[in-house]
Design a protein around this motif. Structure first.
Motif, PDB file in Angstrom:
ATOM      1  N   PHE A 173      16.339  67.235  59.518  1.00  0.00           N
ATOM      2  CA  PHE A 173      15.179  68.112  59.410  1.00  0.00           C
ATOM      3  C   PHE A 173      15.661  69.450  58.837  1.00  0.00           C
ATOM      4  CE2 PHE A 173      14.101  64.837  62.290  1.00  0.00           C
ATOM      5  CZ  PHE A 173      12.727  64.683  62.215  1.00  0.00           C
ATOM      6  N   ILE A 174      14.943  69.951  57.834  1.00  0.00           N
ATOM      7  CA  ILE A 174      15.387  71.158  57.137  1.00  0.00           C
ATOM      8  C   ILE A 174      14.290  72.216  57.192  1.00  0.00           C
ATOM      9  CG2 ILE A 174      16.438  72.037  55.018  1.00  0.00           C
ATOM     10  CD1 ILE A 174      17.884  69.532  55.893  1.00  0.00           C
ATOM     11  N   ALA A 175      14.687  73.443  57.525  1.00  0.00           N
ATOM     12  CA  ALA A 175      13.793  74.592  57.383  1.00  0.00           C
ATOM     13  C   ALA A 175      14.215  75.338  56.126  1.00  0.00           C
ATOM     14  CB  ALA A 175      13.906  75.499  58.603  1.00  0.00           C
ATOM     15  N   ILE A 176      13.250  75.670  55.273  1.00  0.00           N
ATOM     16  CA  ILE A 176      13.565  76.332  54.007  1.00  0.00           C
ATOM     17  C   ILE A 176      12.704  77.579  53.846  1.00  0.00           C
ATOM     18  CG2 ILE A 176      13.857  76.047  51.506  1.00  0.00           C
ATOM     19  CD1 ILE A 176      12.999  72.904  52.886  1.00  0.00           C
ATOM     20  N   ARG A 177      13.375  78.683  53.556  1.00  0.00           N
ATOM     21  CA  ARG A 177      12.689  79.962  53.341  1.00  0.00           C
ATOM     22  C   ARG A 177      12.895  80.374  51.888  1.00  0.00           C
ATOM     23  NH1 ARG A 177      12.794  85.471  56.896  1.00  0.00           N
ATOM     24  NH2 ARG A 177      11.881  86.765  55.262  1.00  0.00           N
ATOM     25  N   VAL A 178      11.807  80.604  51.171  1.00  0.00           N
ATOM     26  CA  VAL A 178      11.875  80.996  49.765  1.00  0.00           C
ATOM     27  C   VAL A 178      11.209  82.356  49.618  1.00  0.00           C
ATOM     28  CG1 VAL A 178      11.266  80.366  47.394  1.00  0.00           C
ATOM     29  CG2 VAL A 178      11.763  78.563  49.074  1.00  0.00           C
ATOM     30  N   ASP A 179      12.035  83.387  49.492  1.00  0.00           N
ATOM     31  CA  ASP A 179      11.520  84.753  49.290  1.00  0.00           C
ATOM     32  C   ASP A 179      11.536  85.027  47.802  1.00  0.00           C
ATOM     33  OD1 ASP A 179      11.393  85.859  52.141  1.00  0.00           O
ATOM     34  OD2 ASP A 179      13.451  85.100  52.067  1.00  0.00           O
ATOM     35  N   GLY A 180      10.363  85.232  47.211  1.00  0.00           N
ATOM     36  CA  GLY A 180      10.383  85.358  45.760  1.00  0.00           C
ATOM     37  C   GLY A 180       9.206  86.065  45.135  1.00  0.00           C
ATOM     38  N   GLN A 181       9.311  86.088  43.806  1.00  0.00           N
ATOM     39  CA  GLN A 181       8.210  86.540  42.950  1.00  0.00           C
ATOM     40  C   GLN A 181       7.535  85.287  42.415  1.00  0.00           C
ATOM     41  OE1 GLN A 181       7.411  89.772  42.333  1.00  0.00           O
ATOM     42  NE2 GLN A 181       9.029  90.397  43.777  1.00  0.00           N
ATOM     43  N   PHE A 182       6.214  85.257  42.513  1.00  0.00           N
ATOM     44  CA  PHE A 182       5.489  84.054  42.125  1.00  0.00           C
ATOM     45  C   PHE A 182       4.553  84.349  40.960  1.00  0.00           C
ATOM     46  CE2 PHE A 182       6.965  83.509  46.380  1.00  0.00           C
ATOM     47  CZ  PHE A 182       7.293  82.168  46.489  1.00  0.00           C
ATOM     48  N   GLY A 183       4.619  83.503  39.939  1.00  0.00           N
ATOM     49  CA  GLY A 183       3.666  83.606  38.836  1.00  0.00           C
ATOM     50  C   GLY A 183       2.273  83.260  39.342  1.00  0.00           C
ATOM     51  N   THR A 184       2.174  82.132  40.000  1.00  0.00           N
ATOM     52  CA  THR A 184       0.928  81.734  40.661  1.00  0.00           C
ATOM     53  C   THR A 184       1.266  81.036  41.976  1.00  0.00           C
ATOM     54  OG1 THR A 184       0.833  79.536  39.656  1.00  0.00           O
ATOM     55  CG2 THR A 184      -0.266  81.314  38.460  1.00  0.00           C
ATOM     56  N   VAL A 185       0.376  81.172  42.927  1.00  0.00           N
ATOM     57  CA  VAL A 185       0.447  80.385  44.165  1.00  0.00           C
ATOM     58  C   VAL A 185      -0.978  79.914  44.470  1.00  0.00           C
ATOM     59  CG1 VAL A 185       1.029  80.324  46.602  1.00  0.00           C
ATOM     60  CG2 VAL A 185       2.318  81.815  45.082  1.00  0.00           C
ATOM     61  N   THR A 186      -1.134  78.600  44.592  1.00  0.00           N
ATOM     62  CA  THR A 186      -2.434  78.048  44.980  1.00  0.00           C
ATOM     63  C   THR A 186      -2.349  77.601  46.431  1.00  0.00           C
ATOM     64  OG1 THR A 186      -2.867  77.311  42.726  1.00  0.00           O
ATOM     65  CG2 THR A 186      -4.189  76.302  44.478  1.00  0.00           C
ATOM     66  N   VAL A 187      -3.188  78.185  47.252  1.00  0.00           N
ATOM     67  CA  VAL A 187      -3.153  77.885  48.683  1.00  0.00           C
ATOM     68  C   VAL A 187      -4.533  77.419  49.140  1.00  0.00           C
ATOM     69  CG1 VAL A 187      -1.271  79.431  49.330  1.00  0.00           C
ATOM     70  CG2 VAL A 187      -3.604  80.324  49.191  1.00  0.00           C
ATOM     71  N   ARG A 188      -4.530  76.723  50.265  1.00  0.00           N
ATOM     72  CA  ARG A 188      -5.794  76.325  50.876  1.00  0.00           C
ATOM     73  C   ARG A 188      -5.735  76.730  52.348  1.00  0.00           C
ATOM     74  NH1 ARG A 188      -4.980  70.819  53.082  1.00  0.00           N
ATOM     75  NH2 ARG A 188      -3.806  71.312  54.983  1.00  0.00           N
ATOM     76  N   SER A 189      -6.919  76.859  52.920  1.00  0.00           N
ATOM     77  CA  SER A 189      -6.977  76.952  54.367  1.00  0.00           C
ATOM     78  C   SER A 189      -8.174  76.151  54.844  1.00  0.00           C
ATOM     79  CB  SER A 189      -7.050  78.404  54.847  1.00  0.00           C
ATOM     80  OG  SER A 189      -6.915  78.435  56.265  1.00  0.00           O
ATOM     81  N   VAL A 190      -8.122  75.795  56.115  1.00  0.00           N
ATOM     82  CA  VAL A 190      -9.186  74.975  56.697  1.00  0.00           C
ATOM     83  C   VAL A 190     -10.061  75.846  57.588  1.00  0.00           C
ATOM     84  CG1 VAL A 190      -8.071  72.731  56.531  1.00  0.00           C
ATOM     85  CG2 VAL A 190      -7.458  74.263  58.406  1.00  0.00           C
ATOM     86  N   LYS A 191     -11.272  75.372  57.812  1.00  0.00           N
ATOM     87  CA  LYS A 191     -12.269  76.157  58.553  1.00  0.00           C
ATOM     88  C   LYS A 191     -12.300  75.744  60.020  1.00  0.00           C
ATOM     89  CE  LYS A 191     -15.389  77.155  54.700  1.00  0.00           C
ATOM     90  NZ  LYS A 191     -14.945  76.310  53.581  1.00  0.00           N
ATOM     91  N   ARG A 192     -12.504  76.709  60.882  1.00  0.00           N
ATOM     92  CA  ARG A 192     -12.608  76.460  62.317  1.00  0.00           C
ATOM     93  C   ARG A 192     -13.639  75.367  62.607  1.00  0.00           C
ATOM     94  NH1 ARG A 192     -11.944  79.523  67.285  1.00  0.00           N
ATOM     95  NH2 ARG A 192     -13.437  78.745  68.811  1.00  0.00           N
ATOM     96  N   GLN A 193     -13.268  74.445  63.473  1.00  0.00           N
ATOM     97  CA  GLN A 193     -14.119  73.311  63.829  1.00  0.00           C
ATOM     98  C   GLN A 193     -14.602  73.451  65.273  1.00  0.00           C
ATOM     99  OE1 GLN A 193     -14.756  70.769  61.392  1.00  0.00           O
ATOM    100  NE2 GLN A 193     -13.825  72.421  60.189  1.00  0.00           N
ATOM    101  N   GLU A 194     -15.711  72.814  65.535  1.00  0.00           N
ATOM    102  CA  GLU A 194     -16.229  72.749  66.911  1.00  0.00           C
ATOM    103  C   GLU A 194     -16.348  71.280  67.320  1.00  0.00           C
ATOM    104  OE1 GLU A 194     -16.467  75.349  68.735  1.00  0.00           O
ATOM    105  OE2 GLU A 194     -16.206  76.833  67.140  1.00  0.00           O
ATOM    106  N   PRO A 195     -16.137  70.983  68.603  1.00  0.00           N
ATOM    107  CA  PRO A 195     -16.261  69.597  69.055  1.00  0.00           C
ATOM    108  C   PRO A 195     -17.713  69.114  68.912  1.00  0.00           C
ATOM    109  CG  PRO A 195     -15.351  71.030  70.779  1.00  0.00           C
ATOM    110  CD  PRO A 195     -15.795  71.916  69.669  1.00  0.00           C
TER     111      PRO A 195
END
Lengths: 280, 280
Positions: B148-170
């Protein structure tokens, strides 16, 4: 064998009974936790089962260090030199000749599963016709299908059929090939302890899904990996483990293995060939 | 998107270069272990990925307690309330609206993977054309395919595409259904950190095989689960973990789940849909 196992199951299942003991009252000198507060116990395994299946028999941790992770469990020794039983903090080896010796602390293991046994519940059983019936009884009693369970069965046994494997030398052959030359012994009318680990069904490739039983007699003369047994009466204690620690070997050999192979059929032939399993 | 990713890969792969830094010399204030003595570090995960896939979004451990297991990692929050990033001992939440906040310690998580980052090796990279190229670069550099590997990349990014999810209710829906309504943002020209966990290929059902990347910007304004990125230059640090601890939820709900289901196709659609992955 099918017919005999099924018949025993039919005849004896009705006679199987379980009497719960009062929880919280120490029994037989063992501490019992209140049922309401199952301990957050840890099951620790050394390496993964597919590495053993692929012939990784060199030890990766000393028995002394392994015992730091638990006083109860099972496994094998370096060179696949027999079956390992850990009971009350002592490690025993059942050699390829079926003899039992205490393991020297500097010896090593390529695969083992241990925990510090802290009993969450215990109860008594009368007759249990087969290992399959024991598994069924425990599944119904314990639940916790996605947890890791350590089970200790101290009892009188009508019969116990055990096997052990023979010490190997490199280049190692896969376990399924080696196991075909295992020694098998059936002992009648003896008292001893089943040392059991139950893993969830989703651990395949990493550990053995379901029950994995080793045995050692009270006089420490015989033991091995259990293929079949009939219980005349026993005290059953178990420990539910919610933490699962996998200690991976730190070797290039280990990292070169294809551990994602589906070796379930081979594992079944090695670990779970039981002479008494009644088909459903 | 395939064409663009593949083209960038072809154009920029030649320009990708890595300059190793001297091992044993602290860089940027972070301790670096000698290459010869990789620390016996532990990767700890809360619950298993198939439980999350099946809609188990209620938290099972507080963020405060989770941070006892590590200062670096990723996951999600109770109610699937966004993406979790753990960096330098601080837990951040990227909400369904893309905003970043520090997580209050009493909040809980249903799934997270953390370690105490102790860097075994680090090196610098210039341009990396895509996330797939980053994965490839790291696989070649790190090896240790069964660790198992943990990787940290500290950098300058041309682009970063990210997503997040929305809070759910039961009553909660499965993750594959929920993820279809995720928010996706592409940020251009910013500095920040990729927080990555690489798991061995044989963990499917239990964790995410391969790389799993979250991102947070240096100004802590944006972040999320990474779908794509282009690196202009970065310092890459990693930690090899030989110990793998799985903390199972102690709930009846958890024990009732069929965690052995093969949800690999669903997981791929949820975790690894990358807009920049060039096909081989």
């Amino acid at each position: 064998m099918w017919g005999r196992g099924a018949l025993c199951g039919l005849v004896l299942f009705g006679a199987m009974s379980c009497r719960p003991v009062e929880i919280g009252v120490p029994t037989g000198g063992k501490a019992v936790a209140p049922a309401s507060s199952v301990n957050r116990d840890r099951m620790t395994q050394i390496s993964v089962i597919n590495a053993l299946m692929l012939g990784q028999y060199d030890g990766v941790i000393s028995i002394e260090e392994m015992l730091d992770y638990g006083d109860f469990g099972l496994g094998t020794l370096d060179h696949l030199d027999g079956e390992l039983i850990v009971l009350d903090g002592t490690a025993y080896r059942v050699g390829g000749d079926g003899n039992v010796v205490e393991v020297e602390p500097h010896r090593t293991t390529p695969f083992a599963v241990v925990t510090s046994l802290q009993i969450d519940d215990q109860f008594r059983c009368d007759t249990v016709a087969s290992l399959a019936k024991l598994d069924q009884l425990l599944d119904e009693r314990i639940g916790h299908q996605n947890d890791f369970i350590a089970i200790r069965v101290d009892g009188q046994f009508g019969t116990v059929t055990v096997r052990s494997v023979k010490r190997q030398e490199p280049p190692y052959q896969p376990l399924a090939a080696v196991a075909r030359s295992q020694g098998v012994w059936t002992h009648e009318g003896l008292s001893g302890t089943l040392v059991g680990i139950r893993c969830p069904p989703w651990v395949h490739g990493i550990n053995v899904p379901g029950f994995h039983w080793h045995f050692i007699s009270d006089d420490r003369q015989v033991g091995g990996h259990v293929l079949a047994c009939q219980i005349r009466g026993a005290q059953i204690s178990y420990d539910v483990c919610n933490d699962w620690l996998v200690r991976l070997p730190d070797t290039q050999q280990f990292n070169a293995l294809d551990l994602g192979l589906d070796l379930r059929a081979e594992l079944k032939s090695v670990e779970r060939s039981r002479t008494d399993t009644p088909h459903p």
